[in-house]
Design a protein around this motif. Sequence first.
Motif, mmCIF file in Angstrom:
data_model
loop_
_atom_site.group_PDB
_atom_site.id
_atom_site.type_symbol
_atom_site.label_atom_id
_atom_site.label_comp_id
_atom_site.label_asym_id
_atom_site.label_seq_id
_atom_site.Cartn_x
_atom_site.Cartn_y
_atom_site.Cartn_z
ATOM 1 N N SER A 86 0.828 -1.206 0.000
ATOM 2 C CA SER A 86 0.000 0.000 0.000
ATOM 3 C C SER A 86 0.857 1.248 0.000
ATOM 4 N N GLN A 87 1.960 1.215 0.760
ATOM 5 C CA GLN A 87 2.853 2.363 0.805
ATOM 6 C C GLN A 87 3.441 2.644 -0.578
ATOM 7 N N THR A 102 -0.105 8.795 4.374
ATOM 8 C CA THR A 102 0.246 7.701 3.465
ATOM 9 C C THR A 102 0.037 6.324 4.095
ATOM 10 N N PHE A 113 -6.650 6.877 0.412
ATOM 11 C CA PHE A 113 -5.548 7.826 0.268
ATOM 12 C C PHE A 113 -5.752 8.700 -0.965
ATOM 13 N N PHE A 114 -6.097 8.066 -2.096
ATOM 14 C CA PHE A 114 -6.333 8.832 -3.321
ATOM 15 C C PHE A 114 -7.405 9.893 -3.103
ATOM 16 N N ILE A 139 0.838 7.013 -6.405
ATOM 17 C CA ILE A 139 -0.324 7.909 -6.535
ATOM 18 C C ILE A 139 0.093 9.355 -6.301
ATOM 19 N N LEU A 140 0.788 9.587 -5.197
ATOM 20 C CA LEU A 140 1.119 10.951 -4.802
ATOM 21 C C LEU A 140 2.044 11.625 -5.811
ATOM 22 N N PRO A 158 -4.898 2.423 -0.398
ATOM 23 C CA PRO A 158 -4.760 3.244 -1.605
ATOM 24 C C PRO A 158 -5.994 4.045 -2.004
ATOM 25 N N ASN A 181 0.727 4.119 -2.736
ATOM 26 C CA ASN A 181 0.453 5.500 -2.329
ATOM 27 C C ASN A 181 1.549 6.449 -2.805
ATOM 28 N N ASN A 182 2.798 6.002 -2.749
ATOM 29 C CA ASN A 182 3.888 6.850 -3.252
ATOM 30 C C ASN A 182 3.712 7.118 -4.751
#
Length: 463
Positions: A26-27, A53, A60-61, A33-34, A57, A30-31
């Motif tokens: 997931s991390q 984060t 987070f998005f 995505i960001l 996901p 997320n990285n």
Amino acid sequence: MTGCTKDPSITPDAPVTSTPSKTDQSQSVNNWILENMRDVYYWADQIPANPDTTLAPAPFFYSLLYDYNKEANPERDRFSWIQENVDELKSSLSGEEKTTGLEVKYYLRAQGSTDVIMQVLYVLPGSPAAQAGLKRGDIITSVNGQKLTTSNYASLATTPTTFRYGLGEVENGKIVDTQLVKTAIAAVFQQNPVLLDSVYTIGSKKIGYLVYNQFIPGPNGSKTPIYDQKLEQIFSKFKAQGVNELVLDLRYNPGGYVSSSVKLASMIGKGIDNTKTYYRMEYNKNIMDEIKRAGQTGELVTHFESKPQNIGNNLSRVYVLTSGGTASASELIINGLKPFMPVITIGETTYGKNVGSITIEDETGKIKWGMQPIVFKSFNALNQSDYSTGFVPTIEKSEPLQVKSLGDLEETYLATAVAQITGSGTARLSAERGPKLPTIGSSVQRRAGGSNMFIERSKITLY
């Protein structure tokens, strides 16, 4: 022109001796995505400086989106979305999805009731629902033996694989159940967006009518734009038959590929050619600054195409039929044609989506998620983009509960347009039939909320 997507590896450089944990995965997502969102998101300057984060996901998005939950802001981002499977995301954008083939409208069964009914708006030809004998105007009161209510209709209408639709009918002004049940099994099905076309001759008027339900060039995965080609064939026929009035039915069209919108508008616009502006894009500040520094602002403008099928010189106006699900690329048609000819809208206020997106995927294939973030806002040749709350109809109409077939000259929307064209008042308009019931939404509006006008990723230029 270069792609906009960053593709970081989700595995470290050093050898890995164990499977990454779900948290680590997931991390990494997320990285990814960001980083992409900070590059290309239209509201990149509104992304939180230190987002959480540790979220999964999807949450987070959505935590990154501009005023996503602030309903008081009509300019907020209601439209960006993410899916865990990028292949399913891309398929749905090309009109291929698991479905029975129904588009429906939801009503309360009676004023103050919690019971719900579904009215069939249209059935995709060849779909499981069509094979089961369902048709426009059918009233569904139950699914798999369960009565539809405000608490279960959303899941019952979409979740099962096998749908046993219990039908009702109007009797003495009320909805009553019948014993009739029609069964359809959801299947992966490719929509042909060109649903219907006709030409009506009424006096000196040659009226072209087109029902177009999604801006799709061709079937998912196909290199041949057969749906765009079908539109060209229709307009060739319109031109050969001397069509001098056009009714464009977009009430069930939630948007799609901008490229198809350009082609359709280019066959309608009056006095247009490939030197005239159809729309202009505005990206986030960083991208706009880079484009200006590179002297590439011309890349922001999309022109009409010079199409031999264009009937604009025979038209003095165009009528567009709309609903609350008319969105994105459909609204782009309305906005893009307005500087060149009167656009008369009939129906309901449109959805209000003056922004567009791109599909972002990890091209290494290690991250399976796909994003569809908003990356641009559109403006017409007069620099207008003032429809974030939708286009209010020139002539307000809503569909009755008991409807005529699409293309029938007594069907409410089409009859209204024809009456305007011929100056015959409402002579051809049949009385709206059935009880007046409270509307609570439609599957078309759901598609509008999860669709977009979108461009190929390579349209974004980074220097």
